[in-house]
Design an enzyme around this catalytic site. Structure first.
Site, PDB file in Angstrom:
ATOM      1  N   HIS A 204      39.078  23.277  46.835  1.00 41.45           N
ATOM      2  CA  HIS A 204      39.469  24.258  47.820  1.00 41.45           C
ATOM      3  C   HIS A 204      38.266  25.094  48.263  1.00 41.45           C
ATOM      4  O   HIS A 204      38.058  25.326  49.447  1.00 41.45           O
ATOM      5  CB  HIS A 204      40.532  25.164  47.212  1.00 41.45           C
ATOM      6  CG  HIS A 204      41.400  25.786  48.237  1.00 41.45           C
ATOM      7  ND1 HIS A 204      42.492  25.132  48.750  1.00 41.45           N
ATOM      8  CD2 HIS A 204      41.331  26.971  48.864  1.00 41.45           C
ATOM      9  CE1 HIS A 204      43.060  25.903  49.644  1.00 41.45           C
ATOM     10  NE2 HIS A 204      42.381  27.033  49.735  1.00 41.45           N
TER      11      HIS A 204
ATOM     12  N   ARG B  50      35.853  23.656  50.756  1.00 41.81           N
ATOM     13  CA  ARG B  50      36.224  23.456  52.148  1.00 41.81           C
ATOM     14  C   ARG B  50      35.593  24.482  53.087  1.00 41.81           C
ATOM     15  O   ARG B  50      35.154  24.125  54.174  1.00 41.81           O
ATOM     16  CB  ARG B  50      37.747  23.526  52.296  1.00 41.81           C
ATOM     17  CG  ARG B  50      38.421  22.424  51.559  1.00 41.81           C
ATOM     18  CD  ARG B  50      39.608  21.944  52.315  1.00 41.81           C
ATOM     19  NE  ARG B  50      40.743  22.838  52.143  1.00 41.81           N
ATOM     20  CZ  ARG B  50      41.990  22.436  52.386  1.00 41.81           C
ATOM     21  NH1 ARG B  50      42.208  21.196  52.773  1.00 41.81           N
ATOM     22  NH2 ARG B  50      42.975  23.261  52.235  1.00 41.81           N
TER      23      ARG B  50
ATOM     24  N   GLY C  74      38.111   5.546  46.771  1.00 34.36           N
ATOM     25  CA  GLY C  74      38.955   5.114  45.674  1.00 34.36           C
ATOM     26  C   GLY C  74      40.134   6.012  45.398  1.00 34.36           C
ATOM     27  O   GLY C  74      40.635   6.051  44.280  1.00 34.36           O
TER      28      GLY C  74
END
Lengths: 442, 226
Positions: A228, A231, A404
């Site tokens: 978070h 970002r 992935g």
């Protein structure tokens, strides 16, 4: 039912019944022998002697002596001797008992005698009766006793076996759930009254599960917070980059492009991590709805095919098996979308990807099958591709995009719907990923 | 003439950078860093478009949008956390015109802003379109249904206009994206579906009691010919 239950139940029950049968048999045999040893006459003789003593007492001490003598007789034997006076009154006042004996037609012998004044008395003596029917030795009594023993011991064995086997079964189910990743599983509320070793085991088990869960939550929280927090700087970076470009990048244009590309990749990675965390933790709270799988897949193919280069086959899909499922539309959508994008990335672009909806082998099961025409996955890694961040070596080398997470997001969503996901290599090349979904969610 | 944007986001540094970027692209930019500030700025005249972050302190973006939509058709672009479908769907349901997932590429945000603005404030075509009981005024982008005014957001108006212009034909979702939002659909995008569902809710059934806008599965939508 479970085998431990039956083992315990049968062992205990059979041993109790066997024990009861042996005791019964011994008892029976002994009682018979005893009966045989004590001849009838000896009892009769005893009664006769008692009768004589009573008559003597009457002669010597009158009615009072008779009463004392009768009262001296042991209680069990006293019931076999009654003396009635001339007024038809039993001397000990046992008129009712005597009348009952007579009414029942009990065989009795009578002896007439007189006291010193010549008043007449009648003595009734009752023969010894054989043991009563139910408790009587012999096949019928034994069978009844055995049946009672079997019934009672079956009840006891059942409850004991159940009280041991049921909590173990609960523990087994709970450890399976934990192994499957459901760390919120607890067992002790299923056996609140138990304070024995099994109860303690359950409590310890719960403590272990709670610890595992706490650790997992802490890990997730860390990962989530880090993702978070990443970002915001990423967002600022990309705006700063655009401003830099506008100010005239000139000779460093290609480097700026590279910075842009890498920060975009980083952004996607962060978002996928957050998405994965969100799906595996919060998805259970979202309301379920009825989903028409055909409609969902048709819409999805539509959206994904927009991005296929013109002229390429893209995803081939023909609506098939009708199927409506209860679940979370967004999650299923994302699951299949990830499979399709993954397949498109690895397939031979000229041959595209095939998507189909089929009836499963089990009743009430549907399968979504995604098949590509790429190089497949080494056999040993087929299971691992559903683990987060796992990438087949070849795909790492080629840097085919993705990091992935797509397949593990898909696997999470499928598990949330009570289904399973499986990958295998097609015999003629390419990877086949099959999602099996139960139509009626448990 | 400069268009004026309101940028409501609690990341102050990001706002400053975006302000610089949008100003260099010829916009006037006002900033708000929480929901209350945003509501205050929205009361002032002169705005052409709002970029609204969902996650804001005090009053969140969705509530700001709900408040705004009571009496305004000002174009709104929501910034949503990527993957948070509930926010996105709720935002579109509450009348946002488009959304951009965060962290966003500023060029993409700029493109969406321009697309939405072009449709909202672009050179007005003139003329009325009348279909059944609907009367679309392209000049002031208003709709009257059976004589009553129906409040539509700019994007809803564009979608309805496109469907009515191609009445009885299937309009693909991609075409609707292009005509109403000025862009291609992106992965996970259900914006047009949400706008259509809002339109259905606002318009109700047609005079014959039938669904006005039909879904043609796998292709797009069609306005029913009576």
């Amino acid at each position: 039912m479970h085998s431990l239950f039956w083992k315990l139940f049968l062992t205990m029950w059979l041993s109790i019944v066997g024990f009861a049968a042996a005791i019964g048999w011994l008892n029976d045999t002994l009682a018979r022998e005893q009966w045989a040893e004590e001849p009838v006459d000896s009892f009769e003789r005893g009664i006769f002697r008692i009768g004589q003593r009573a008559q003597q007492a009457l002669h010597m001490d009158g009615r009072r002596g008779l009463r004392d003598e009768l009262l001296n007789i042991p209680r069990m034997t006293r019931g076999h001797i009654y003396v009635v006076d001339g007024a038809q009154r039993e001397v000990l006042g046992r008129d009712d008992a005597l009348r009952q004996l007579m009414e029942r037609g009990t065989p009795m012998e009578t002896t007439e005698f007189q006291d010193a004044e010549g008043a007449g008395f009648t003595m009734y003596t009752v023969r010894r009766t054989p043991p009563s029917t139910i408790l009587a030795p012999g096949p019928r009594g034994t069978a009844l006793r055995l049946a009672a023993a079997a019934l009672i011991s079956a009840l006891i064995s059942y409850f004991l076996a159940r009280s041991l086997a049921t909590p173990l079964e609960a523990l087994r189910k709970a450890s399976r759930k934990i192994a499957a990743g459901d760390l919120g599983t607890r067992v002790s509320q299923a056996m609140p009254q138990r304070h024995d070793e099994i109860g303690q085991l359950a409590a310890d088990f719960d403590a272990m599960a709670a610890r595992l869960e706490a650790m997992q939550i802490a890990n997730r929280r860390l990962l989530q917070d880090v993702s978070h927090e990443l970002r915001s700087p990423l967002a600022r970076m990309s705006v700063a980059l655009e401003i830099a470009r506008k100010k005239g990048a000139g000779p460093i244009e290609s480097e700026l492009d590279r910075i842009g590309l890498e920060s975009e990749r980083l952004g996607t990675l962060v978002n996928d991590v957050l998405g994965l965390l969100r799906e595996s933790s919060e998805s259970g709270q979202q309301a379920d709805e009825d989903i028409d799988l055909n409609e969902l897949l048709a819409d999805l193919v539509d959206v994904v095919n927009y991005e296929v280069k013109p002229g390429m086959p893209g995803i081939a899909w023909a609506p098939a098996e009708p199927g409506v499922l209860r679940g979370n539309r967004e999650l299923l959508w994302r699951a299949v979308e990830n499979l399709l994008r993954n397949a498109l990335r690895h397939t031979d672009p000229a041959r595209g990807v095939r998507l189909s909806l089929e009836r499963g082998r089990r009743k009430g099961e549907l399968r979504i099958v995604v098949r590509d025409f790429g190089s497949g996955v080494p056999e040993g890694e087929l299971e691992k591709i559903f683990e987060p961040f796992y990438r087949v070596q070849e795909s790492r080398d080629r840097n085919s995009g993705g990091h992935g997470l797509g397949l593990s997001i898909a696997a999470n969503a499928v598990r949330r719907h009570g289904g399973s996901i499986r990958a295998e290599n097609a015999p003629d090349g390419g990877l086949v990923v099959t999602i099996s979904l139960p139509l009626h969610n448990p | 003439m400069h268009n004026t944007l309101l940028l409501a986001d609690d990341d102050i540094e990001l706002c400053a950078l975006l302000k610089e970027y949008f100003e260099s692209e010829g916009f006037d930019v006002r900033l708000a860093h929480d929901g209350l500030e945003a509501l205050e700025e929205l009361r002032k005249p002169g705005l052409d478009l709002v970029v609204l972050d969902v996650m804001m302190p005090e009053v969140n973006g969705l509530d700001v949008l709900k408040e705004l939509r009571r009496d305004s058709r000002l174009p709104v672009i929501m910034l949503t956390a990527r993957g948070d479908d509930m926010d996105r769907i709720l935002g579109l349901e509450l009348g946002a015109d488009d959304y951009v997932p965060k962290p966003c590429n500023p060029r993409e945000l700029l493109a969406r802003i321009r697309a939405v603005m072009r449709r909202a404030h672009g050179p007005a075509e003139h003329g009325l379109i009348q279909v059944d009981d609907l009367e679309l005024n392209q000049g002031n982008r208003t709709l009257r249904m059976a004589g009553e005014a129906v409040e539509l957001t700019s994007t809803e108006f564009s979608i309805l206009l496109t469907l009515l212009q191609h009445r009885g034909e299937v309009v693909s979702k991609r075409d609707l994206y292009m005509s109403a939002l000025g862009r291609e659909p992106v992965p996970h995008d259900r914006s047009v579906d949400m706008h259509v569902s809002n339109l259905r809710r606002k318009l109700g059934a047609d005079p014959a009691g039938e669904n006005r806008i039909e879904t043609i599965r796998g292709i797009g939508y069609q306005y029913r010919v009576a």
